[in-house]
Design an enzyme around this catalytic site. Structure first.
Site, PDB file in Angstrom:
ATOM      1  N   ASP A 130       0.855  -1.194   0.000  1.00 43.91           N
ATOM      2  CA  ASP A 130       0.000   0.000   0.000  1.00 43.91           C
ATOM      3  C   ASP A 130       0.887   1.238   0.000  1.00 43.91           C
ATOM      4  O   ASP A 130       1.083   1.905   1.023  1.00 43.91           O
ATOM      5  CB  ASP A 130      -0.959  -0.005   1.188  1.00 43.91           C
ATOM      6  CG  ASP A 130      -2.149   0.906   0.932  1.00 43.91           C
ATOM      7  OD1 ASP A 130      -2.136   1.620  -0.091  1.00 43.91           O
ATOM      8  OD2 ASP A 130      -3.084   0.904   1.734  1.00 43.91           O
ATOM      9  N   GLU A 160     -12.224   9.506  10.782  1.00 43.63           N
ATOM     10  CA  GLU A 160     -12.672   9.709  12.158  1.00 43.63           C
ATOM     11  C   GLU A 160     -12.945  11.186  12.451  1.00 43.63           C
ATOM     12  O   GLU A 160     -12.195  12.049  12.015  1.00 43.63           O
ATOM     13  CB  GLU A 160     -11.564   9.194  13.092  1.00 43.63           C
ATOM     14  CG  GLU A 160     -11.987   8.955  14.512  1.00 43.63           C
ATOM     15  CD  GLU A 160     -10.979   8.064  15.242  1.00 43.63           C
ATOM     16  OE1 GLU A 160     -11.170   6.844  15.276  1.00 43.63           O
ATOM     17  OE2 GLU A 160      -9.991   8.607  15.761  1.00 43.63           O
ATOM     18  N   HIS A 180       4.075   5.505  13.329  1.00 38.15           N
ATOM     19  CA  HIS A 180       2.955   5.853  12.444  1.00 38.15           C
ATOM     20  C   HIS A 180       1.592   5.506  13.020  1.00 38.15           C
ATOM     21  O   HIS A 180       0.573   5.941  12.513  1.00 38.15           O
ATOM     22  CB  HIS A 180       3.133   5.186  11.077  1.00 38.15           C
ATOM     23  CG  HIS A 180       2.627   3.778  10.977  1.00 38.15           C
ATOM     24  ND1 HIS A 180       2.931   2.793  11.887  1.00 38.15           N
ATOM     25  CD2 HIS A 180       1.835   3.191  10.053  1.00 38.15           C
ATOM     26  CE1 HIS A 180       2.351   1.667  11.526  1.00 38.15           C
ATOM     27  NE2 HIS A 180       1.680   1.871  10.422  1.00 38.15           N
TER      28      HIS A 180
END
Lengths: 485, 143
Positions: free
Chosen positions: A97, A208, A408
């Site tokens: 990704d 979020e 991260h």
């Protein structure tokens, strides 16, 4: 647990595995962690970070960040800088990704204004930002246009009206990895990605709604510089990447590197997922140019999603996005390799820095930062689990040894299947709602997999990055609404 | 089905072990294991569309790798959830060839109980080896 016996504690938060640990190690491995975090790390981390230490051209150390866990090829949280003249590039050091990353935006809204409309907002975000297996985006790009966008990154969005000029300034690399060359990507990669711009994906990808409570503002001056100026201010954080396009680019080049690695370049690796080619080879350069296309696809994706978020907030509050003050704080990349200049043993070197599940964290004054953040250092966005909270931090000069890199996320401690056995998605949703977090997910199983207890404690992880001098806490953000793939 | 998920490997991803009496069986089991990550109850997928797959490779394990990648590709590029209808693998002096007929239907979130997206098949710990009962494959899928 199997931390190597030869591992030495260098400081409170730095642990070193010496070169003698494994034949072929060219440099020692260094792991940033508290004693608690190192004790919880799975044995895959130690094995993988020392495999990375064997890659040709690696400089100083193979690193793992405090949220590190067992990945494939590199550990998640793995960082390796290669001498660009003698070193390799490895798709396994970047991940499938490519440019999976985080974006954070603030609003001028407060919790008091958002709470009564929260369900409406989350439901609208859930319907307007497609997520889950096989989802497609609202943009209908033809293949030619998609190829153009791959070379332009976020600037394409600006041209098409999906971005504000400021968004580009506040994106790492200003939203475009220069030198992307769409002729280096396969038709298969285009097939997989051209209709996925504007989709979240699944797994740990999410969007979020968060609140910055006054008691969670750790550094008020820095918070103000990053756009947090109101008590109980609402922010939006999301995590996603380059979707099927990036996954196929990585798959294609992994296969191509495997074919040439040993016969043509004499490179041997300890895990086929670490397949590598010399950075200065045709294969290495082709991958680098294709990887940049995937990185740009991820910027496009996050920019189009921000556009959608602005539309949703605007519809729900019947006010223009500008009036609601939905402004970017920053956009950080996780899975990339970049050419950067760093001082190593007193000598400035040009290095290819692989960061896999790790965030660049430039200190104040560093070239490449937006003008606005020259005094503060780079905003660092570390996403926690959907139950616990996330952090906005800033890069520090003391992060020099780790090529200005930090964690991260929280880092998983429990496998997805284990989490699914432990938790039921529907029950978890209900319990979270009682605690003031409204969550929507495409699948109950997917929700259960992301339960807070499946992750390390975010406070412990960011605390470790601060103790190690990698990044400094600015604001802790609490989730109130979440959509998941 | 002759596969099981391995909890202890690659924390954030999904690892599985698949078995079969011959290569065709182990490939089929590995395909089911991959599909079952993305959709619960794969047996409910209706077999209304057919896709032919032909692959060649010099190595057995890399032929399996190519085959699983093809399934992941068809999931994104054509939105298809596919199961193996029939398969034949031939081994010759030049290498191996696989001819398979897959069947299934277009992915529909309203109908199919979806799971996690498989981003890619990784080569970390990827193996295909002889076992007592025939063949055993191990793979880690990136989620």
């Amino acid at each position: 647990m199997a931390a190597p016996l030869s591992m030495k504690r260098i400081s409170e938060t730095v642990w070193e595995i010496p070169r003698g640990y494994k034949p072929g190690m060219l440099v020692p491995a260094r792991i940033y962690a508290t004693e608690k975090l190192i004790g919880e790390m799975d044995e895959g981390v130690f094995n993988q970070v020392t495999n990375v230490a064997c890659l040709p051209g690696i400089v100083k150390y193979a690193f793992c960040m405090p949220d590190g866990h067992w990945g494939y090829g590199f550990p998640i949280g793995g960082v390796a800088a290669m001498d660009i003249n003698e070193g390799v590039i490895s798709p396994g050091g970047i991940g499938f990704d490519i440019n999976c990353g985080m974006r954070l935006a603030v609003t001028d809204l407060t919790l008091e204004e958002v709470r009564p409309r929260l369900k409406e907002l989350v439901d609208a975000l859930f319907y307007r930002i497609p997520s889950g297996v096989g989802s497609t985006g609202f943009l209908r790009l033809d293949r030619k246009e998609f190829r153009e966008a791959l070379e332009e990154g976020s600037r394409w969005c600006l041209r098409k009206g999906y971005a504000w000029p400021e968004d580009i300034e506040l994106t790492e690399e200003r939203g475009c990895f220069e030198g992307a060359d769409a002729s280096k990507v396969s038709e298969k990669a285009i097939d997989r990605g051209f209709d996925q711009v504007g989709t979240l994906g699944s797994g740990n990808h999410y969007c979020e709604i968060q609140v910055a409570k006054p008691e969670n503002v750790i550094d008020e001056e820095m918070a103000r510089a990053f756009g947090f100026t109101l008590p109980d201010q609402i922010a939006i954080m999301f995590h996603c990447g380059s979707r099927g396009f990036g996954h196929q680019v990585a798959t294609d080049y992994l296969q191509s590197f495997l074919r040439v690695m040993e016969p043509k370049y004499g490179i041997k690796v300890l895990d086929r997922e670490l397949a590598s080619a010399p950075f200065n080879s045709r294969e290495g350069q082709d991958y680098f140019k294709a990887m940049k296309c995937a990185a740009n696809m991820a910027f496009l994706n996050r920019q189009v999603i921000l556009h959608r978020i602005r539309e949703v907030f605007s519809t729900v509050f019947r006010r223009a996005p500008e009036d609601l003050g939905i402004r970017m704080v920053y956009d950080v990349t996780h899975n990339t390799a970049k050419v950067e200049r760093h001082v190593v043993d007193g000598r400035e070197m040009e290095l290819l820095v692989h960061r896999k599940g790790a965030t660049r964290a430039f200190p104040p004054g560093m070239k490449g930062l937006p003008e606005r953040y020259m005094q503060t250092g780079q905003p660092v966005i570390i996403g926690g689990s959907m139950e616990t909270g996330s952090y906005l931090l800033a890069g520090l000069a003391t992060g020099k040894d780790a090529f200005y890199t930090t964690a991260h996320g929280s880092g998983r401690t429990m496998s997805r299947h284990h989490a699914k056995r432990m938790y039921r998605g529907s029950k978890l949703q209900h319990e979270m709602e009682e605690r003031g977090i409204y969550v929507r997910s495409v699948t109950w199983g997917g929700l259960a997999e992301e339960a807070g207890a499946a992750y390390k404690k975010i406070d412990e992880v960011v605390g470790a990055t601060e103790s190690a001098g990698l990044s400094k806490r600015v604001v802790r953000l609490i989730p109130i609404g979440n959509i998941k793939g | 089905m002759p596969y099981r998920y391995l909890d202890e490997i690659a924390t954030a991803d999904v690892a599985f072990e698949a078995t079969g009496g011959n290569l065709e069986e182990v490939f089929t089991a590995a395909a089911e294991a991959t599909l079952n990550v993305m959709v619960d109850e794969p047996e409910r997928i209706e077999r209304v569309m057919r896709v032919a797959v032909k692959l060649e490779n010099t190595d057995r394990d890399m032929l399996l790798y190519d085959f699983l990648n093809e399934l992941v590709y068809l999931k994104d590029a054509r939105k298809l959830l596919l199961r193996v209808e029939n398969m034949e693998i031939k081994e010759g002096a030049e290498g191996l060839s696989l001819v398979a007929e897959l069947s299934g239907e277009e992915l529909d979130p309203a109908k199919h109980p979806l799971g996690a997206d498989v981003k890619a098949v990784t080569l970390h710990m990827f193996s295909l080896e002889r076992a007592d009962s025939g063949w055993k494959a191990t793979a880690v899928l990136d989620i």
